[in-house]
Structures are given as structure tokens and as C-alpha cells.
Motif scaffolding. Structure first.
Motif: not given
Length: 244
Positions: A52-63
Motif C-alpha cells: 500500500s502507499g499514498p495516493v498522490v505519488p501513485m497519481l504522479m506515476r500513472k499520469y
């Protein structure tokens, strides 16, 4: 009439879309004759349990977003949720594997508590600070609040094979129907709606599907993918609300 909803607990548009659909259903004159069934769809099926991990870094990677763009996208999602009367944490949320929660939703279906469980899981994930991904006991608490037995829930969580095939069957069926993003609504196997459409779209679809018999026709979001601009989540992430 049966309405099947393919969704994922990690999908913010599924959270919003459920509220919009329920608004339409509440005003539908035949609502007592509508059965709602929630189907499984994992946005990240290959993710390991416990990762699991924070949402904002995931959005940065995917988008490929900047941090500010990702945070602004979360703020806009929060505004969409608030417009439907939903609480939404725009900062501090995490994300992770949802397979166990989908397995529990199949248990809840057998116990007649599926809608209660998915609603509470959405609330726990999007509106409450304590993670549903980091601790199984948090998921147990939510399931008990939905009316399930704690020991039975723990037994399912301890056995990764229980209801696993039910989840996979739902996901195969979604692929067969052409749904590669969620939420995806299927009304009596006659009409399909992709994305968190306005309540008016669901109202029209409910009236149109009632009593009709025809092949599945997509009324909105014809490509049923996250790259169409619809309010939908797909394997590559979730569409970000735009200004205007």
C-alpha cells in the motif's frame, strides 16, 4: 429487473457513481422491483497484498502529473463527491490491493448484506483516515458494521481461496461484456452504462430497460475505457475532473 454494477473499492468514480445511481433509483417508480448486484473488478489485480502507499505519488506515476496537479485532481474529485453528499479525504489517503475486500463482498452477497458492505468500504476508504489496506482487522470492523459475523469474516480473510473464483468469474464476465473501466452498470443485460454518469442518465436507462428485451447497448461511454474522458477508472488510473 436486475442491475449489475462492476466496481472497485479503490475507484473514486465508483464511489460517486453509486450515489448518483441510487439517487435515480430512489425516484424510479418500479424501484421495489429492481435487484442490485455488485460485481468485482480490480483496477490493479497484480498488486501484492500488503503493498500500500499514498495516493498522490501513485497519481504522479500513472499520469505523469506534477504533485500540484495530482493534489488538484483530488480536490476536484472531492468536489464531485461533496455534490452527491459524500465525504472525501482529499489528502492523506492510501491505496492498495482490493482482492480480499472483493472476496468479502461475495460472502456479503450470500448473507444479504452486500450493498451495506460496499457502501461502508467506500466510506472507510475515501472518507476515513484509518487505512483499509494496512490492517485486516480494520476490514473486519467494517464488515461487522455491515452486519457480517466477525469470525466468519476472519475465516474468509485467512483462506485466500474462499470466493476467489467468484471474483475471477466477475472479472472474466466484465471482459466479455467489453468493460475495461469502472464503474460499469448493466441493466437487465439490455443496456450498459460506463462511468459515474449524471443521475439523469441512470433515470433514462432505468425507464428504458424496464420491461424491454434487447441485446446489451451502451448508452454512455461507448468505449468503456478510462481514456474516453468519462468519469471512470481503468487499469491505468482514474479520469481527473476538469475545470469548466
Amino acid at each position: 429487473m436486475r442491475v449489475e454494477i462492476w466496481s472497485d473499492i479503490a475507484c473514486p468514480w465508483c464511489y460517486v457513481g453509486k450515489a448518483r445511481f441510487e439517487k435515480a433509483l430512489a425516484a424510479f417508480p418500479h424501484r421495489d422491483g429492481v435487484e442490485v448486484v455488485h460485481r468485482s473488478f480490480e483496477l490493479d489485480p497484480n498488486r501484492a497484498k500488503g503493498d500500500s502507499g499514498p495516493v498522490v505519488p501513485m497519481l504522479m506515476r500513472k499520469y505523469g502529473m506534477t504533485e500540484e496537479q495530482a493534489r488538484e485532481g483530488e480536490r476536484r474529485l472531492g468536489e464531485n463527491a461533496a455534490a452527491e453528499g459524500l465525504a472525501y479525504l482529499t489528502e492523506g489517503r492510501d491505496h492498495g490491493n482490493t482482492f480480499d475486500m472483493h472476496r468479502l463482498l461475495h460472502l456479503a452477497k450470500e448473507r444479504g448484506r452486500q450493498d451495506e458492505l460496499i457502501g461502508l468500504l467506500y466510506r472507510a476508504n475515501f472518507a476515513e483516515e484509518r487505512s483499509v489496506f494496512a490492517d485486516d482487522e480494520r476490514v473486519v470492523e467494517v464488515a461487522v458494521e455491515a452486519g457480517l459475523d466477525a469470525d466468519e469474516v476472519r475465516a474468509v480473510l485467512a483462506d485466500p481461496q474462499q470466493y476467489a473464483e467468484d471474483v475471477r468469474a466477475d472479472e472474466r464476465e466484465a471482459a466479455e461484456l467489453g468493460a475495461n473501466g469502472v464503474p460499469f452498470f448493466v441493466l437487465d443485460r439490455k443496456y450498459g452504462i460506463s462511468g459515474a454518469q449524471p443521475a439523469e442518465v441512470f433515470t433514462q436507462a432505468l425507464h428504458q430497460a424496464w420491461g424491454e428485451r434487447s441485446p446489451l447497448t451502451t448508452l454512455a461511454g461507448a468505449d468503456t475505457g478510462a481514456d474516453t474522458g468519462d468519469d471512470v477508472c481503468g487499469p491505468d488510473g482514474c479520469a481527473v475532473p476538469q475545470n469548466g
